[in-house]
Each structure stands twice: as structure tokens, then as C-alpha cells.
Design a protein around this motif. Structure first.
Motif, short mmCIF file in Angstrom:
data_model
loop_
_atom_site.label_atom_id
_atom_site.label_comp_id
_atom_site.label_asym_id
_atom_site.label_seq_id
_atom_site.Cartn_x
_atom_site.Cartn_y
_atom_site.Cartn_z
N PRO A 197 0.80 -1.24 0.00
CA PRO A 197 0.00 0.00 0.00
C PRO A 197 0.83 1.28 0.00
CG PRO A 197 0.19 -0.80 2.23
CD PRO A 197 0.96 -1.77 1.37
N ARG A 198 2.17 1.15 -0.17
CA ARG A 198 3.03 2.34 -0.09
C ARG A 198 2.72 3.34 -1.21
NH1 ARG A 198 8.60 0.72 -0.99
NH2 ARG A 198 7.62 -0.85 -2.32
N PHE A 199 2.46 2.83 -2.40
CA PHE A 199 2.19 3.69 -3.54
C PHE A 199 0.77 3.46 -4.03
CE2 PHE A 199 6.76 2.89 -3.59
CZ PHE A 199 7.25 4.18 -3.61
N GLU A 220 -5.97 -2.84 3.94
CA GLU A 220 -4.89 -1.86 4.02
C GLU A 220 -5.03 -0.72 3.02
OE1 GLU A 220 -1.25 -4.06 3.65
OE2 GLU A 220 -1.35 -4.83 5.71
N ASN A 221 -6.03 -0.78 2.17
CA ASN A 221 -6.20 0.30 1.19
C ASN A 221 -6.47 1.62 1.91
OD1 ASN A 221 -6.51 0.97 -1.76
ND2 ASN A 221 -8.43 1.77 -0.99
N PRO A 222 -5.77 2.69 1.53
CA PRO A 222 -5.97 3.97 2.21
C PRO A 222 -7.43 4.41 2.21
CG PRO A 222 -4.02 4.08 0.84
CD PRO A 222 -4.69 2.78 0.53
N GLY A 223 -7.94 4.73 3.40
CA GLY A 223 -9.31 5.18 3.53
C GLY A 223 -10.27 4.11 4.00
N PHE A 224 -9.94 2.82 3.77
CA PHE A 224 -10.84 1.73 4.11
C PHE A 224 -11.18 1.74 5.61
CE2 PHE A 224 -11.80 -2.73 5.23
CZ PHE A 224 -12.74 -3.06 4.26
N SER A 236 4.33 8.00 -10.22
CA SER A 236 4.36 8.49 -8.84
C SER A 236 2.99 8.39 -8.20
CB SER A 236 4.82 9.95 -8.79
OG SER A 236 3.88 10.78 -9.45
N GLY A 237 2.93 8.59 -6.90
CA GLY A 237 1.65 8.71 -6.23
C GLY A 237 1.47 7.78 -5.04
N PHE A 238 0.91 8.30 -3.98
CA PHE A 238 0.58 7.51 -2.79
C PHE A 238 -0.77 7.97 -2.26
CE2 PHE A 238 3.77 10.78 -2.02
CZ PHE A 238 3.12 11.63 -1.16
N GLY A 239 -1.29 7.30 -1.24
CA GLY A 239 -2.69 7.47 -0.90
C GLY A 239 -3.02 8.26 0.35
#
Length: 443
Positions: free
Chosen positions: A145-147, A305-309, A185-188
Motif C-alpha cells: 500500500p506504499r504507492f 490496508e487500502n488507504p481510507g478503508f 508516482s503517487g501515494f494514498g
């Protein structure tokens, strides 16, 4: 020895409309149709990223269409704005942890229009883009889930789509992929805060892909070992090269676009299955939400682990709410209008917040695929489970129905004409036959 980039470039270059099975061509058409619908929907919503993207390119002139607008801008700018529009409504499709339509369709459309390509060439670009989005992730699944996969793998897919639309040779396609790998690029973190950079990241991935292809078109070169090299993409984003074979295994035999799933609810893809299951549980057992005392949710590790879940109240904005498993599960159990965008602006709904507080997110188990929702209601326990996203497979009829529902408020009488053109893309000589229909007076 052939590198990953060699093999991917050969695949992109060698893919033709005549070499694609009819069902793959049909799938590509439905992906374009779905993307147009979600983009047009975003224009009528109070979502900030498309407005910011539009302001960012204002004053630039070119030959590529911004969906739903009379504006015509350079291809990199059209890719940026259209990507934020497609992703802005949170109704865009999903493949291998990315939102492919939001990066691939804008990149392919922008360059195809600039190059006056045929509808068939455009469709082939879309198929190539979807394939590369999936394979870039498959070669480096450790990016999560880092990126954020859409910002990372999505840039590769956008470059593949744009490079195919530019009609690049194999060597130039390798370089386009190389530049895109560098720009990825990009992360959550923004999903926790509910801020707009995570939405803008999608637009930037599409823009980066077009930029990468253009640099290659102009003669720029990039490393042929960009993916598996000692300092390459797989190690940088995935942490190792353990999955390098997956990036090319079966290439050209089975197209990944056939694994795409779609959304009916305007929420994060990782909570869609929960909502379907919760709604089904209520209908099946006629549950009275007022008697629910406990809800538990078990989901796969990448979902958990998904950002926001795992977001919990208070929800400061809709993005925090529509990525939250607790909020969305509670809303579905209560029979709230979860298919409507406006509902997610009611982040302080007392009924939803009270039930969301009873939702427990269980740590992931050894089952990597299944989602389980358990509800204690009236002293009895009710449980339902299903493979993650299994019920989200699109059919042509489902996509057409969704298109009509979402696009008609913007297109009006032109809805059927746009539908006919998209479903006949393989027969039109110029992509402009479609894009001119999308130039509306909605600036």
C-alpha cells in the motif's frame, strides 16, 4: 536477452484491430462508453479536481477535446483534464488495483484526435493501455500500500496507449515505457484526509503517459532494462524482482481488459462488495436496522490496508466517507440512497454514524479473496460472503444502461448518437466523429 520492455513494446506494436477477437473489441468499446459517462457525470458534481485541472490548462490551445466542453487544448492537457473528469465521479472501472479507464482512455483519445486516427486505431490503443496498466502492477505488486497503483502502473498504461496512437515503432515504444516508468508516482495519504491530490494524481498519470510517448516520438531514449534493472521500476516500486515473469507471462494470449470490473456505486472500489453484500443480507432476511447491535467485516489484506478503508467518524468530507468501510456498510444496511452522489455529502447523518460505530473491521485472515459481512440483529447472527468484486463484472447491457442513466442529462437527444458512434468505433474513419459529439456548451 529480451528485456521486459522489449517484450511489452513488441506486444503493443504488434497488436492490431484485425488480430483482436470480437469480444475484446466489444469490451474496449464498453470501456470507452463507461469512461465518457463517468466524465460527463463529473461535470455536474461539486468535485474539485476537474475544476482545478481545467483552471491549470486554461488559455492553452490545441487540437484535443475536453469532454463536455468546447475547449480544445494540447493532448497532454486534454489527458489531464479528462482523466480527472473520468475519475472525479468515483464511478470509473478497475483492473489490477488501478483505475485504467481514467488514465488510458484520455491518453488514447487525446493523441488519436491530434493524429487524426481512426476509431479502430483508437480502440487498439485502449486495449494496449489496459494491458500495460495490469502488467506494470503484476510485475511489482509490492507497490501497495506504499504507492497508489493508478498513479504508478497507470502512467505505464497511459504511455502504452499514447505510444500506440502515435504509431511508434518498437524501439520508440520501449523508450515511451521507460519515460513513463521514470515519471510514475503517487501515494494514498490524501484518502485519509479527503484532500484532492489523490484525484489529481490520476490526471497526472495520464498526462505523464502522453508526455512520455511524445518524448519518444521526438527521439528521446530510455533504458531497455527500465523494469527489471538494478535501479529499475520493479525494485523501486515493488521492492524486488520476484514477480518479473508475471509482467509478460501469457502476453497476447489472454487480454487483461477482460478482467476489468465496473462500479454502480460512487464509492471506493474496495467497499463496493461490502455494500452489495450488506444490501443483499437486508433484503434476504428483512433485517430491521434498528435492531442491529453488531456488524463485523472481514476483507482481504489489500482491501483492509487500502488507504481510507479504515476511516472512522468524524468524516470531514465526502471522500473520507465514500472510502470508509464502516460508513458505506452502515449506509447500505440502512437502505440509504447509496447510488446517489448527493448522499455522500451528508457525512453527519446520525443514523449512519450510529450504525457505523457498531461496525468492526476484523484483521485479514488467510483467505486472500473472500469478503464476509456478519450482522447481529434481534439476537440472531446473519452472515454473507463472496469473493471480492466477483459481482462487479460488466456486461454490455449493464454498461449501456449505466451510460444512458449518467450521460443523458448532459447529452440529451445526442445520447443515442454518441452510443451508436462508440459501439461502431471500429468502423469510423476519424476519431473526430466521436469527439465532436462530446464538445458541449458546459464550460
Amino acid at each position: 536477452m529480451s528485456t521486459v520492455s522489449n517484450q511489452l513494446a513488441a506486444f503493443i506494436h504488434g497488436t492490431t484491430i484485425d488480430g483482436l477477437r470480437p469480444d475484446i473489441v466489444e469490451l474496449a468499446k464498453t470501456r470507452v462508453l463507461d469512461a465518457i459517462a463517468t466524465a460527463l457525470t463529473s461535470r455536474g458534481l461539486p468535485v474539485p479536481a476537474p475544476k482545478l485541472a481545467t483552471a491549470f490548462v486554461r488559455g492553452n490551445t490545441g487540437s484535443s477535446t475536453v469532454i463536455g466542453s468546447r475547449s480544445r487544448v494540447p493532448a497532454i492537457d486534454a489527458a489531464l483534464v479528462n482523466a480527472t473528469l473520468i475519475n472525479g465521479s468515483s464511478l470509473d472501472d478497475f483492473l489490477e488495483k488501478s483505475h485504467p479507464a481514467a488514465v488510458v482512455v484520455p491518453a488514447a483519445m487525446a493523441v488519436a484526435e491530434e493524429q487524426d486516427a481512426s476509431g479502430a486505431d483508437f480502440l487498439v490503443s485502449v486495449v494496449a493501455g489496459y494491458e500495460l496498466v495490469g502488467r506494470a502492477y503484476m510485475g511489482a505488486p509490492g507497490m501497495l500500500p506504499r504507492f497508489r497503483a493508478t498513479g504508478v502502473a497507470g502512467a505505464i498504461g497511459a504511455a502504452a496507449a499514447a505510444g500506440k496512437a502515435f504509431k511508434l515503432g518498437e524501439a520508440a515504444l520501449m523508450s515511451a515505457l521507460g519515460y513513463a516508468a521514470m515519471f510514475a508516482s503517487g501515494f494514498g495519504e490524501g484518502f485519509h484526509a479527503g484532500t484532492m491530490e489523490v484525484k489529481f494524481n490520476v490526471g497526472w498519470a495520464a498526462r505523464s503517459g502522453v508526455s512520455a510517448a511524445r518524448l519518444a516520438y521526438l527521439g528521446g531514449t530510455a533504458s531497455p532494462s527500465v523494469f527489471e534493472g538494478k535501479s529499475g521500476f520493479f525494485r523501486a516500486f515493488g521492492g524486488n524482482v520476484d514477480h518479473v515473469a508475471a509482467a509478460t507471462q501469457g502476453l497476447g494470449e489472454r487480454f487483461l481488459i477482460s478482467d476489468t470490473i465496473y462500479k454502480e456505486y460512487p464509492v471506493c472500489i474496495f467497499v463496493q462488495t461490502l455494500m452489495y453484500l450488506a444490501g443483499d443480507l437486508v433484503k434476504r432476511h428483512k433485517l430491521d436496522a434498528a435492531q442491529i447491535t453488531r456488524v463485523s467485516v472481514l476483507a482481504p489484506k489489500d482491501t483492509f490496508e487500502n488507504p481510507g478503508f479504515q476511516n472512522v467518524a468524524p468524516y470531514a468530507n465526502p471522500l473520507q466517507a465514500h472510502t470508509s468501510a464502516s460508513f458505506c456498510t452502515a449506509a447500505a444496511l440502512l437502505g440509504k440512497p447509496v447510488a446517489e452522489h448527493a448522499f455522500y455529502h451528508k457525512t453527519t447523518d446520525p443514523e449512519v454514524l450510529a450504525l457505523a460505530a457498531k461496525v468492526e473491521l476484523l484483521p485479514p485472515s488467510g483467505d486472500k479473496e473472500r469478503v464476509v459481512v456478519s450482522v447481529v440483529c434481534g439476537g440472531k447472527t446473519y452472515e454473507i460472503e463472496a469473493p471480492q468484486m466477483d459481482m462487479l463484472r460488466p456486461t454490455t447491457n449493464k454498461v449501456v444502461e449505466k451510460f444512458r442513466r449518467l450521460a443523458e442529462p448532459s447529452l440529451g437527444r445526442a445520447t443515442d448518437e454518441v452510443l451508436d458512434v462508440v459501439m461502431g468505433l471500429d468502423r469510423i474513419r476519424h476519431i473526430g466523429e466521436l469527439t465532436h459529439l462530446l464538445q458541449l456548451d458546459n464550460d
